[in-house]
Design a protein around this motif. Structure first.
Motif, mmCIF file in Angstrom:
data_model
loop_
_atom_site.group_PDB
_atom_site.id
_atom_site.type_symbol
_atom_site.label_atom_id
_atom_site.label_comp_id
_atom_site.label_asym_id
_atom_site.label_seq_id
_atom_site.Cartn_x
_atom_site.Cartn_y
_atom_site.Cartn_z
ATOM 1 N N UNK A 248 -1.273 7.482 -0.223
ATOM 2 C CA UNK A 248 -2.233 7.245 0.860
ATOM 3 C C UNK A 248 -2.626 8.554 1.534
ATOM 4 N N UNK A 249 -1.639 9.408 1.773
ATOM 5 C CA UNK A 249 -1.904 10.691 2.431
ATOM 6 C C UNK A 249 -2.666 11.636 1.513
ATOM 7 N N UNK A 250 -2.280 11.677 0.249
ATOM 8 C CA UNK A 250 -2.917 12.595 -0.692
ATOM 9 C C UNK A 250 -4.403 12.321 -0.833
ATOM 10 N N UNK B 222 -2.151 -6.954 -11.753
ATOM 11 C CA UNK B 222 -3.350 -6.180 -12.089
ATOM 12 C C UNK B 222 -4.375 -6.229 -10.968
ATOM 13 N N UNK B 223 -3.914 -6.361 -9.745
ATOM 14 C CA UNK B 223 -4.830 -6.431 -8.599
ATOM 15 C C UNK B 223 -4.082 -6.035 -7.329
ATOM 16 N N UNK B 224 -4.850 -5.792 -6.281
ATOM 17 C CA UNK B 224 -4.248 -5.575 -4.970
ATOM 18 C C UNK B 224 -4.861 -6.564 -3.990
ATOM 19 N N UNK B 225 -4.165 -6.803 -2.893
ATOM 20 C CA UNK B 225 -4.630 -7.690 -1.827
ATOM 21 C C UNK B 225 -4.585 -6.907 -0.525
ATOM 22 N N UNK C 47 -3.094 3.090 -1.075
ATOM 23 C CA UNK C 47 -1.696 2.737 -0.842
ATOM 24 C C UNK C 47 -1.191 1.714 -1.866
ATOM 25 N N UNK C 48 -1.885 0.599 -1.973
ATOM 26 C CA UNK C 48 -1.432 -0.461 -2.876
ATOM 27 C C UNK C 48 -1.620 -0.086 -4.346
#
Length: 285
Positions: free
Chosen positions: A233-235, A143-146, A168-169
């Protein structure tokens, strides 16, 4: 392959695919070196960094954490969930955290209120992040990103890693909840395609442009998840590029439409973002 306790398999499977985010930015790091030197740790007030992180938390409902990577988890998860299988993270310096914060806020502002926080409760900032001998720009937990605020890439690299990494993440958390989208995406992969078997092997790809066979980069071709991440990421960070490519390539157009469908299935308010970015042309197609 993961062996052992099935419960541990569920707890750690979110970490099995890692992505590199612009960590070979030598040119950017060189160009931004002067700016970075003005923000040496001794010249940054940690209280101001904490205050800025708190403002982002209050605005978007997403905790911004840093410090000891062993503390990178949110309830109901615990310390064991902060362990990054086959990876190692170091603590970020306050000056490097400061560089990433505005870029994080910029990217969070793309989403409708509460959209991001409904899946991602925290964004943690580490210093270096490595899998084997390879440096990475980010990863994610249940439930998180780093995100890595790695001083070796300079001020520009830290900002860009944060700006792109937010999208991205986070997309991995979206994909985890869209098994039918994943199945349909897999059908679009080349017949002879095989994913890279390990994280460090995938990270050796330099991320150069490669739009052949529906991939947006050589790094995106290393796994289905990395492909989905690169599209996300691109969108959200460079929609003009995705729109242009989708006009001429039916595979890219179909993948892009699937990506947008996955986000809209979670919360249809994301259509507001699509209209602002021009992505509604792909979604409607």
């Amino acid at each position: 392959m993961v062996v052992g306790d099935p419960a541990l398999h569920r707890a750690t499977r979110a970490f099995l695919n890692r992505r590199s985010l612009l960590l070979k930015l030598a040119a950017v790091a060189t160009a931004a070196g002067g700016t970075y030197l003005l923000l040496r740790p001794g010249q940054v007030d940690p209280k101001q960094v904490a205050a800025r992180a708190a403002v982002i938390d209050q605005a978007y409902g997403v905790r911004i954490g840093y410090g000891d990577p062993a503390s990178f988890y949110v309830p109901p998860y615990g310390p064991r969930d902060a362990i990054i299988p086959d990876g190692h993270a170091t603590a970020a310096a306050p000056a490097d955290v400061a560089l990433a914060l505005d870029a994080i806020a910029q990217s969070l502002a793309v989403y409708p209120p509460g959209f991001y926080a409904s899946l991602c409760k925290a964004i943690f900032l580490c210093g270096t992040l490595r899998f084997g001998n390879e440096a990475a720009g980010g990863t994610y937990g249940p439930a998180w990103i780093i995100l890595a605020a790695d001083p070796s890439v300079g001020a520009g690299g830290i900002r860009e890693t944060a700006r792109l990494g937010v999208h991205h993440e986070f997309s991995s958390l979206v994909l985890k909840r869209a098994p039918l989208i994943e199945m349909r995406w897999r059908m679009l992969m080349p017949a002879d395609w095989e994913p890279d078997p390990t994280n460090d092997q995938a990270l050796r790809h330099d991320g150069g442009a490669n739009v052949q066979e529906g991939f947006l980069s050589s790094y995106g071709a290393t796994s289905l998840e990395n492909d989905f991440n690169t599209y996300a990421e691109t969108a959200f960070a460079n929609p003009e590029r995705l729109i242009a490519l989708a006009q001429d390539d039916p595979v890219i157009r179909t993948k892009a439409a699937l990506l947008l469908e996955a986000y809209a299935a979670h919360d249809p308010r994301i259509m507001q973002t699509y209209r602002k970015l021009g992505l509604n042309r792909i979604a409607s197609a």
